[in-house]
Motif scaffolding. Structure first.
Motif, PDB file in Angstrom:
ATOM      1  N   HIS A  26      -1.748   7.409   1.105  1.00  0.00           N
ATOM      2  CA  HIS A  26      -2.405   8.500   0.389  1.00  0.00           C
ATOM      3  C   HIS A  26      -1.553   9.774   0.463  1.00  0.00           C
ATOM      4  CE1 HIS A  26      -5.922   5.901   0.384  1.00  0.00           C
ATOM      5  NE2 HIS A  26      -5.899   5.858   1.705  1.00  0.00           N
TER       6      HIS A  26
ATOM      7  N   LEU B 217      -3.295  13.049  -0.439  1.00  0.00           N
ATOM      8  CA  LEU B 217      -4.545  13.408   0.232  1.00  0.00           C
ATOM      9  C   LEU B 217      -4.289  14.558   1.201  1.00  0.00           C
ATOM     10  CD1 LEU B 217      -7.531  12.497   0.490  1.00  0.00           C
ATOM     11  CD2 LEU B 217      -6.811  11.103   2.449  1.00  0.00           C
TER      12      LEU B 217
ATOM     13  N   ARG C 138     -14.048   9.030   5.044  1.00  0.00           N
ATOM     14  CA  ARG C 138     -13.596   8.542   3.736  1.00  0.00           C
ATOM     15  C   ARG C 138     -13.806   7.041   3.601  1.00  0.00           C
ATOM     16  NH1 ARG C 138      -9.721   9.886  -0.295  1.00  0.00           N
ATOM     17  NH2 ARG C 138      -8.658   8.061  -1.161  1.00  0.00           N
ATOM     18  N   TYR C 139     -13.578   6.318   4.681  1.00  0.00           N
ATOM     19  CA  TYR C 139     -13.737   4.866   4.653  1.00  0.00           C
ATOM     20  C   TYR C 139     -15.128   4.401   5.092  1.00  0.00           C
ATOM     21  CZ  TYR C 139      -8.823   3.970   3.597  1.00  0.00           C
ATOM     22  OH  TYR C 139      -7.591   3.893   2.981  1.00  0.00           O
TER      23      TYR C 139
END
Length: 217
Positions: A131, A134, A145-146
């Protein structure tokens, strides 16, 4: 173990240290440590180990020192010399996994130079690889996020973000989540994982520059 083997077969151990901060330079002390084996790509809470560490002196309460790491709590904890044999047994010849693992390894190597892991895997480096655009890549932000926050809390009961057991568990879960975003993740070899997330082992890690002194949590 051959680097060409699947990463899930590697002897991985997630590690997190809480310390007084690199600002203490030669007096920097470990205040808490946690480790959790990663077996077949999953953290093994039954094999986890965590303890506070008595630094042998009073510490100043600084903003980056985690809640609960008080002088009274630390005074009742074992000294690092008491737990170093166990740490040597559990960590030597293993591959250490952590978020911004260089910070933890620098302090561990300085205080316990007999511990000889076989490698370092950095979930922060892997997140940057996956990412690059990000902006927020802290451990807690990536766990959110996950959608792993509740899972971490379940596996580390009684702990919280910025404490060693919570953060070690989070790094273990985050590693698998990030790996699953890599191409051909089901057949990913250890050598490939090291290529995108490994850090070099240094015989005498130096304190980080001022901009890198605080762990990225």
């Amino acid at each position: 173990m051959a680097d060409g083997a699947l990463w899930t077969h590697a002897p991985l151990v997630a590690l997190d240290l809480e310390g007084t901060g690199a600002q203490d330079r030669d007096a920097e002390a470990i205040l808490e440590i946690a480790l959790i084996p990663i077996t077949a790509g999953r953290p093994s809470p039954d094999g986890a180990y965590t303890t506070l560490i008595n630094p042998g002196r009073r510490i100043r309460q600084r903003p980056w020192i985690s809640p609960g790491l008080t002088n009274s709590a630390l005074a009742a904890a074992p000294r690092l010399s008491d737990v170093e044999p166990l740490l040597h047994q559990r960590l030597s010849a293993k591959i250490l996994v952590g978020h911004n693992i260089a910070v933890d390894w620098r302090l561990l190597h300085r205080r316990c130079p007999t511990i000889k892991p076989s490698g370092l895997i950095d979930t922060l480096r892997l997140a940057r690889h996956l990412h690059p655009g990000l902006r927020e890549k802290s451990l807690t932000a990536l766990i959110e996020r996950y959608a792993l926050t509740d899972r971490v809390t379940d596996l580390a009961p009684g702990s919280r973000p910025h404490r060693a057991l919570w953060d070690a568990t989070a790094a273990a879960l985050l590693l698998t989540a990030l790996v699953n975003d890599l191409p051909n993740s089901a057949a990913l070899g250890l050598n490939e994982l090291r290529h995108v997330s490994g850090l070099p082992m240094q015989d005498d890690p130096q304190p980080p520059d001022a901009a890198e002194q605080l762990p990225l949590l």
